[in-house]
Design an enzyme around this catalytic site. Sequence first.
Site, PDB file in Angstrom:
ATOM      1  N   ARG A  40      46.192  35.501  24.341  1.00 37.99           N
ATOM      2  CA  ARG A  40      44.837  35.383  24.939  1.00 37.99           C
ATOM      3  C   ARG A  40      43.837  36.349  24.292  1.00 37.99           C
ATOM      4  O   ARG A  40      43.523  36.234  23.163  1.00 37.99           O
ATOM      5  CB  ARG A  40      44.882  35.603  26.464  1.00 37.99           C
ATOM      6  CG  ARG A  40      46.044  34.914  27.182  1.00 37.99           C
ATOM      7  CD  ARG A  40      45.795  33.457  27.442  1.00 37.99           C
ATOM      8  NE  ARG A  40      46.714  32.924  28.438  1.00 37.99           N
ATOM      9  CZ  ARG A  40      47.179  31.673  28.420  1.00 37.99           C
ATOM     10  NH1 ARG A  40      46.834  30.815  27.479  1.00 37.99           N
ATOM     11  NH2 ARG A  40      48.002  31.252  29.361  1.00 37.99           N
ATOM     12  N   ASN A  88      45.312  28.238  21.524  1.00 43.70           N
ATOM     13  CA  ASN A  88      44.448  27.672  22.582  1.00 43.70           C
ATOM     14  C   ASN A  88      43.682  28.781  23.296  1.00 43.70           C
ATOM     15  O   ASN A  88      43.843  29.019  24.478  1.00 43.70           O
ATOM     16  CB  ASN A  88      45.270  26.836  23.577  1.00 43.70           C
ATOM     17  CG  ASN A  88      46.381  27.619  24.253  1.00 43.70           C
ATOM     18  OD1 ASN A  88      46.891  28.600  23.728  1.00 43.70           O
ATOM     19  ND2 ASN A  88      46.741  27.198  25.442  1.00 43.70           N
ATOM     20  N   HIS A 143      53.432  20.664  20.581  1.00 42.45           N
ATOM     21  CA  HIS A 143      53.626  20.544  22.037  1.00 42.45           C
ATOM     22  C   HIS A 143      53.863  19.059  22.305  1.00 42.45           C
ATOM     23  O   HIS A 143      52.936  18.266  22.256  1.00 42.45           O
ATOM     24  CB  HIS A 143      52.379  21.052  22.788  1.00 42.45           C
ATOM     25  CG  HIS A 143      52.443  20.827  24.266  1.00 42.45           C
ATOM     26  ND1 HIS A 143      52.536  21.848  25.184  1.00 42.45           N
ATOM     27  CD2 HIS A 143      52.442  19.685  24.998  1.00 42.45           C
ATOM     28  CE1 HIS A 143      52.586  21.347  26.405  1.00 42.45           C
ATOM     29  NE2 HIS A 143      52.523  20.035  26.321  1.00 42.45           N
ATOM     30  N   ASP A 156      57.354  31.108  25.665  1.00 44.29           N
ATOM     31  CA  ASP A 156      56.108  30.434  26.052  1.00 44.29           C
ATOM     32  C   ASP A 156      55.361  31.318  27.063  1.00 44.29           C
ATOM     33  O   ASP A 156      54.886  30.840  28.099  1.00 44.29           O
ATOM     34  CB  ASP A 156      56.349  29.030  26.608  1.00 44.29           C
ATOM     35  CG  ASP A 156      55.054  28.212  26.665  1.00 44.29           C
ATOM     36  OD1 ASP A 156      53.987  28.724  26.280  1.00 44.29           O
ATOM     37  OD2 ASP A 156      55.119  27.047  27.115  1.00 44.29           O
TER      38      ASP A 156
HETATM   39  O1  DOR Z   1      52.521  25.972  30.650  1.00 44.56           O
HETATM   40  C1  DOR Z   1      51.761  25.976  29.689  1.00 44.56           C
HETATM   41  N1  DOR Z   1      50.850  26.954  29.530  1.00 44.56           N
HETATM   42  N2  DOR Z   1      51.834  24.977  28.804  1.00 44.56           N
HETATM   43  C2  DOR Z   1      50.923  24.848  27.818  1.00 44.56           C
HETATM   44  O2  DOR Z   1      51.035  23.924  27.044  1.00 44.56           O
HETATM   45  C3  DOR Z   1      49.796  25.768  27.713  1.00 44.56           C
HETATM   46  C4  DOR Z   1      50.139  27.075  28.315  1.00 44.56           C
HETATM   47  C5  DOR Z   1      48.935  27.983  28.472  1.00 44.56           C
HETATM   48  O3  DOR Z   1      48.242  28.222  27.488  1.00 44.56           O
HETATM   49  O4  DOR Z   1      48.707  28.455  29.581  1.00 44.56           O
HETATM   50 ZN    ZN Z   2      52.587  27.461  25.124  1.00 45.54          ZN
HETATM   51 ZN    ZN Z   3      53.102  23.859  24.914  1.00 44.27          ZN
END
Ligand code: DOR
Ligand code: ZN
Ligand code: ZN
Length: 444
Positions: free
Chosen positions: A65, A95, A181, A310
């Site tokens: 982030r 992202n 993904h 993740d």
């Molecule tokens: O659980 C998830 N969180 N899956 C994703 O694909 C994005 C991720 C996020 O960036 O929070």
């Molecule tokens: Zn992810």
């Molecule tokens: Zn993902």
Amino acid sequence: MSVDLVLHNARIYTPKGIVEAGLAIDKGRILKIAKETNLPHASEKLDMKGKIVLPGLIDPHVHLRDQQLAYKEDFFSGTSAAAAGGVTLVIDMPNNKPVTMSATSLKERMKLAETQAVVNVAFHSAFPESLEEIPRIVKQGAVAFKLYLSQKIGGLDIEDDDALLRAFSKAGKMKVPVSVHPEDKKTLEIIKKEVQQAGRRDVDAYLKVHSPDAELKAVQHITQLAQKTNVHIHFCHVSSAEGLNAILATKNMGLPVSCEATPHHLLLSSKHLKHYRTIAVMDPPLRTEKDVETLWKALRQGLIDAVASDHAPHTIEEKNAESVWELKPGIPGLETTLPLLLTQVNEGRLAMSDLIRVASKRPAEIFHLRDRGSLAEGCWADLVVVDLKRKYRIDSSNFYSKAKYSPFDGWKVRGKPIKTFVNGQLVMDDGEIIANSGTSHILR
Ligand code: DOR
Ligand code: ZN
Ligand code: ZN
């Protein structure tokens, strides 16, 4: 000759096996692994007291982030969480706000990370709109591209197969892997419309939308396209037997494909949602116990390449939204991966050699992280010292991550990272972050 540091009296997990020896570190790298009498003199010596030394974890799937999402996590809090969890290298996801999708946006993130990170950081970029930008992003140092098939993130139109093919081809030519993904957007949309029209906003409805079928369709679609190029596809967070089997079929065909599983998909099932509710909502969601067993079998057979956290931190308010369509999916994982896996080792469910393979060795190979992921002479001294006997309970209130919740809260674990070294520098000692700033590297 005198070296920077010697760790002595250790049980070291080298590619050639376990050795009871010492480890000499100089200029950030492992100079020698040998019995103490054969080690060079060092300016500093640390007694490992017979503890186990493993390669530091390489987590290829981390959302650090920062920037406009720093309220969820920033480079310092996220990499501190990594160091506390024995993770010495993380690969960041794109992202963000702004999305990492150009040489300029990547450079901005690198600049910020450079001053704050306490473990090594490498970066994914999303695909840009113009394919001309791809070589510039690679030159700037992205180690991989990330492709979301569930929604458009970045510049590439994910519903345009020709565009996907051109992007794969370009990444393949540059020998940069593409992390995917795997959830098919159209499949998600059709079911989501149905359940929303029925007025549903509960967790089960979320599971219905984010189905194994959506995972399967995405895997099939991408492998069909990718086999026309020589791109390496890395499937993120495989969660279902259907998705996994489709990936294994393409592996059997000899295609350059790899996949990762998360600790939560390996240790929790949809049954746990009753208790943990929205906290345990992530994308892909938790699956059945049968899926969990299928993942374990493949992991033990060497068919799952990596275990990735993740790590996807959100605020507790974002997790507790009234409607499942409003809440943010994802959980923090950097501080729980290693203790959870060590517990599995202690319980005889996972071999230590498999832990090292999925948590360090294979991630380094897939993402071309040179001289990382193994304890061998000449490699960077990224290592974690673990106390395999230490029993404790996971307590998310102690996390360095800003996300202080976890579906593993209260779980009894056995096995604790007690020291983390990054490029030969001690950054975590007995749970405390003691990093000198600038010890970590931004990998380019
Ligand atoms: O659980 C998830 N969180 N899956 C994703 O694909 C994005 C991720 C996020 O960036 O929070
Ligand atoms: Zn992810
Ligand atoms: Zn993902």
